[in-house]
Design an enzyme around this catalytic site. Structure first.
Site, PDB file in Angstrom:
ATOM      1  CG  HIS A 102      -1.788  -1.055   1.501  1.00 17.04           C
ATOM      2  ND1 HIS A 102      -1.385  -2.222   2.091  1.00 17.04           N
ATOM      3  CD2 HIS A 102      -3.116  -1.193   1.246  1.00 17.04           C
ATOM      4  CE1 HIS A 102      -2.415  -3.039   2.199  1.00 17.04           C
ATOM      5  NE2 HIS A 102      -3.474  -2.441   1.690  1.00 17.04           N
ATOM      6  CG  ASP A 105       1.778  -0.887   3.386  1.00 17.08           C
ATOM      7  OD1 ASP A 105       1.093  -0.494   4.351  1.00 17.08           O
ATOM      8  OD2 ASP A 105       1.370  -1.703   2.541  1.00 17.08           O
TER       9      ASP A 105
END
Length: 439
Positions: A102, A105
């Protein structure tokens, strides 16, 4: 600090089923040819950044238990850089070809849309360098439209159009980053695209907004020349009471309603299938039937609770049935198996990250070998084909003829004085074939 975290571990290699080395693969021989294709190309395995490198080992009752170097202190630019370096180094140590992320992240924390975009752009620059350094590829990217409090009522289904617009900015940047990094797919994970109570929810508005959002994403994909697949990940609930992407069948109906059935496929997760009251192979079979099987998140749940526990897969029988459906679908094109799984909260050592992934890799590889053996044997496939064989005959053909009416079929039954005889489905024999597979 991240460069030394895995320094004591050698690259994981295949040593065969008789190996006693806990840091070796027993079944995953990436160059072994199975049904005419290398095992690595069949499985296209990926490591996720979020559970493996972002989750600190916390739960709703307690703080994180892990002591990874990049978890110490704030998620600033140095910590984010360290985390990225550790992630790509780990994927190389496992000798797996792909990773997934993501946007949040891989980047440092940032407030405000301008700072957010700048931080993510810096992360993408670094990931490009790391991919080249470690020889790894991106299976798919996705934007996190669920963690920040602004998304408490969803992203694309939020009642506030300003939140919708912020989400559009994240997805635009993440889709373009995925394209730049050579990603094979882009996933829209609707973590909060649903409702907690119907009392304050206008379902029709939210569905139309969701459909509009997905159409815009597809349009942008074509505008920038991204040739990968757009994926939706079905999930029935949790954290919301009900999510609009409940399962594969409801997702396909949604895609048809908004004219996207030829543009978007599904990223199926094993744990989400069981949360919806289905089996993993059921969801894969549905996706195969509708022609929308894109990619798979490899994990499992715990049957003693209803939570999305995201444990590493360890059931060879479950993965035999899953791989049978993937092979029946013709295998992956852009997709693969992403380990959307996390070690348990008490598994605090670096070696536990290896054990979780090695076990999951071998489970899936063994499932592939067993499914391939069943297909090569042909007994189960022959029985399935013969069971429906009469649909290729005169009556079956007539039933599907566009000029045939309901009355025509009923008259046929009367004219031929039909007396259908029961035929065994031989379920126990089918189950025995799975149980007795030798691989």
């Amino acid at each position: 600090m991240s460069a030394s975290y895995f320094k004591d571990f050698e690259t994981v290699q295949f040593e065969g089923r008789d190996s006693t080395n806990p840091f070796a693969y027993r079944y995953y021989d990436k160059d072994r040819v199975v049904l005419g294709k290398r095992m690595e190309d069949h499985l296209r395995m990926a490591v996720c950044v979020w559970h493996t490198f972002c989750w600190p080992g916390s739960d709703v009752f307690g703080a994180g238990t892990f002591d990874r170097p990049w978890h110490r202190g704030a998620n600033d630019a140095d910590a984010a850089r360290s985390k990225r370096e550790a992630a790509l180094a780990f994927v190389e140590k496992l000798d797996l070809p792909f990773y997934c992320f993501h946007d949040v992240d891989v980047m440092a924390d940032a407030d405000g849309i301008g700072a957010f975009r700048k931080s993510f752009a810096e992360a993408v620059d670094h990931l490009e360098e790391l991919q080249a350094k470690h020889g790894r590829k991106l299976l798919w990217g996705t934007a996190n439209l669920f963690s920040n409090p602004r998304y408490m009522a969803g992203g694309a289904t939020n009642p506030d159009p300003e939140v919708y617009a912020w989400g559009a900015s994240q997805v635009r940047d993440c889709l373009e980053a995925t394209h730049r990094l050579g990603g094979a797919n882009y996933v829209l994970w609707g973590g909060r695209e649903g409702y907690d109570t119907i009392l304050n929810t206008e379902i029709g508005v939210e569905l139309d907004n969701f459909g509009r959002f997905l159409n815009l994403v597809v349009e942008h994909k074509h505008r920038i020349g991204f040739e990968g697949t757009i994926l939706i990940e079905p999930k029935p609930h949790e954290p919301t009471k009900h999510q609009y992407d409940f399962d594969t069948q409801s997702v396909f109906a949604f895609l048809q309603r908004y004219g996207l059935e030829n543009e978007v496929k599904v990223n199926i997760e094993a744990n989400h299938a069981t949360l919806g009251g289905h089996s993993f192979e059921h969801e894969l079979a549905m996706a195969r039937t509708f022609g929308i099987l894109g990619s798979v998140d490899a994990n499992r749940g715990d049957y003693q609770n209803g939570w999305d526990t995201d444990q590493f897969p360890n059931s060879v029988e479950e993965w035999t049935l899953a791989m049978l459906e993937v092979l029946r679908a013709g295998g992956f094109t852009d997709g693969g198996f992403n380990f959307d799984a996390k070690v348990r909260r008490q598994s605090i050592d670096a070696e536990d990250l290896f054990h979780g992934h090695i076990g999951g890799v071998d489970t899936i590889a063994r499932g592939l070998l067993r499914a391939a053996e069943m297909i090569e044997d042909g007994a189960l496939e022959d029985f399935r084909r013969d069971r429906y064989g009469d649909w290729s005959g005169s009556l079956g053909t007539m039933i599907h003829d566009k000029g045939t009416s309901l009355a025509d079929i009923a008259d046929y039954a009367v004219k031929h004085d039909l007396d259908p005889q029961r035929r065994s489905g031989r379920q126990e024999w089918c189950e025995n074939i799975v149980a007795r597979t030798r691989s």
